[in-house]
Design a protein around this motif. Sequence first.
Motif, PDB file in Angstrom:
ATOM      1  N   HIS A  13       0.839  -1.196   0.000  1.00  0.00           N
ATOM      2  CA  HIS A  13       0.000   0.000   0.000  1.00  0.00           C
ATOM      3  C   HIS A  13       0.879   1.254   0.000  1.00  0.00           C
ATOM      4  CE1 HIS A  13      -3.571   2.415   1.279  1.00  0.00           C
ATOM      5  NE2 HIS A  13      -2.614   3.152   1.837  1.00  0.00           N
ATOM      6  N   GLU A  14       1.874   1.276   0.868  1.00  0.00           N
ATOM      7  CA  GLU A  14       2.752   2.442   0.966  1.00  0.00           C
ATOM      8  C   GLU A  14       3.624   2.596  -0.284  1.00  0.00           C
ATOM      9  OE1 GLU A  14       2.207   4.717   3.136  1.00  0.00           O
ATOM     10  OE2 GLU A  14       0.787   3.469   4.234  1.00  0.00           O
ATOM     11  N   LEU A  15       3.995   1.483  -0.917  1.00  0.00           N
ATOM     12  CA  LEU A  15       4.761   1.569  -2.155  1.00  0.00           C
ATOM     13  C   LEU A  15       3.945   2.223  -3.271  1.00  0.00           C
ATOM     14  CD1 LEU A  15       6.609  -1.862  -2.090  1.00  0.00           C
ATOM     15  CD2 LEU A  15       7.663   0.416  -1.946  1.00  0.00           C
ATOM     16  N   ILE A  16       2.637   2.037  -3.262  1.00  0.00           N
ATOM     17  CA  ILE A  16       1.766   2.712  -4.229  1.00  0.00           C
ATOM     18  C   ILE A  16       1.853   4.219  -3.998  1.00  0.00           C
ATOM     19  CG2 ILE A  16      -0.613   3.024  -5.036  1.00  0.00           C
ATOM     20  CD1 ILE A  16       0.598   0.265  -5.715  1.00  0.00           C
ATOM     21  N   HIS A  17       1.884   4.639  -2.735  1.00  0.00           N
ATOM     22  CA  HIS A  17       2.026   6.070  -2.444  1.00  0.00           C
ATOM     23  C   HIS A  17       3.376   6.609  -2.933  1.00  0.00           C
ATOM     24  CE1 HIS A  17      -1.725   6.466  -0.404  1.00  0.00           C
ATOM     25  NE2 HIS A  17      -1.395   5.679   0.608  1.00  0.00           N
ATOM     26  N   VAL A  18       4.424   5.808  -2.847  1.00  0.00           N
ATOM     27  CA  VAL A  18       5.723   6.229  -3.376  1.00  0.00           C
ATOM     28  C   VAL A  18       5.608   6.453  -4.883  1.00  0.00           C
ATOM     29  CG1 VAL A  18       8.109   5.506  -3.818  1.00  0.00           C
ATOM     30  CG2 VAL A  18       7.084   5.122  -1.560  1.00  0.00           C
ATOM     31  N   TYR A  70      -5.355   1.273  -1.827  1.00  0.00           N
ATOM     32  CA  TYR A  70      -6.043   0.101  -1.260  1.00  0.00           C
ATOM     33  C   TYR A  70      -6.400  -0.903  -2.357  1.00  0.00           C
ATOM     34  CZ  TYR A  70      -6.419   1.955   3.439  1.00  0.00           C
ATOM     35  OH  TYR A  70      -6.129   2.412   4.701  1.00  0.00           O
ATOM     36  N   LYS A  71      -6.860  -0.409  -3.487  1.00  0.00           N
ATOM     37  CA  LYS A  71      -7.261  -1.297  -4.578  1.00  0.00           C
ATOM     38  C   LYS A  71      -6.065  -2.063  -5.153  1.00  0.00           C
ATOM     39  CE  LYS A  71      -9.414  -1.251  -9.127  1.00  0.00           C
ATOM     40  NZ  LYS A  71      -9.903  -0.416 -10.225  1.00  0.00           N
ATOM     41  N   LEU A  72      -5.004  -1.348  -5.482  1.00  0.00           N
ATOM     42  CA  LEU A  72      -3.857  -1.987  -6.127  1.00  0.00           C
ATOM     43  C   LEU A  72      -3.067  -2.888  -5.176  1.00  0.00           C
ATOM     44  CD1 LEU A  72      -2.562   0.950  -8.351  1.00  0.00           C
ATOM     45  CD2 LEU A  72      -3.903  -1.043  -9.053  1.00  0.00           C
ATOM     46  N   SER A  73      -3.025  -2.558  -3.910  1.00  0.00           N
ATOM     47  CA  SER A  73      -2.251  -3.355  -2.959  1.00  0.00           C
ATOM     48  C   SER A  73      -3.049  -4.478  -2.320  1.00  0.00           C
ATOM     49  CB  SER A  73      -1.716  -2.450  -1.842  1.00  0.00           C
ATOM     50  OG  SER A  73      -2.787  -1.996  -1.032  1.00  0.00           O
TER      51      SER A  73
END
Length: 67
Positions: free
Chosen positions: A20-25, A58-61
């Motif tokens: 989830h946090e990697l998506i934010h990166v 949330y969706k991608l992770s």
Amino acid sequence: MTIGNIILLGPKTLENDLEHELIHVKQYQKYPFIYPLLYYFELFKNGYKNNRFETEAYKLSKSIYEK
């Protein structure tokens, strides 16, 4: 929590929280410098749960939202 390319995780990490946090990166890399402004605009406008950046993460992770 993610600040730019830095991810901070606490001791109560849930399944897929890192993903989830990697998506934010990746979101930060897509909108460098302006991402924090975009994120907080979404947060104030739509709240946490309906923030488009959170919805995407949330969706991608496949992580889950817990209150």
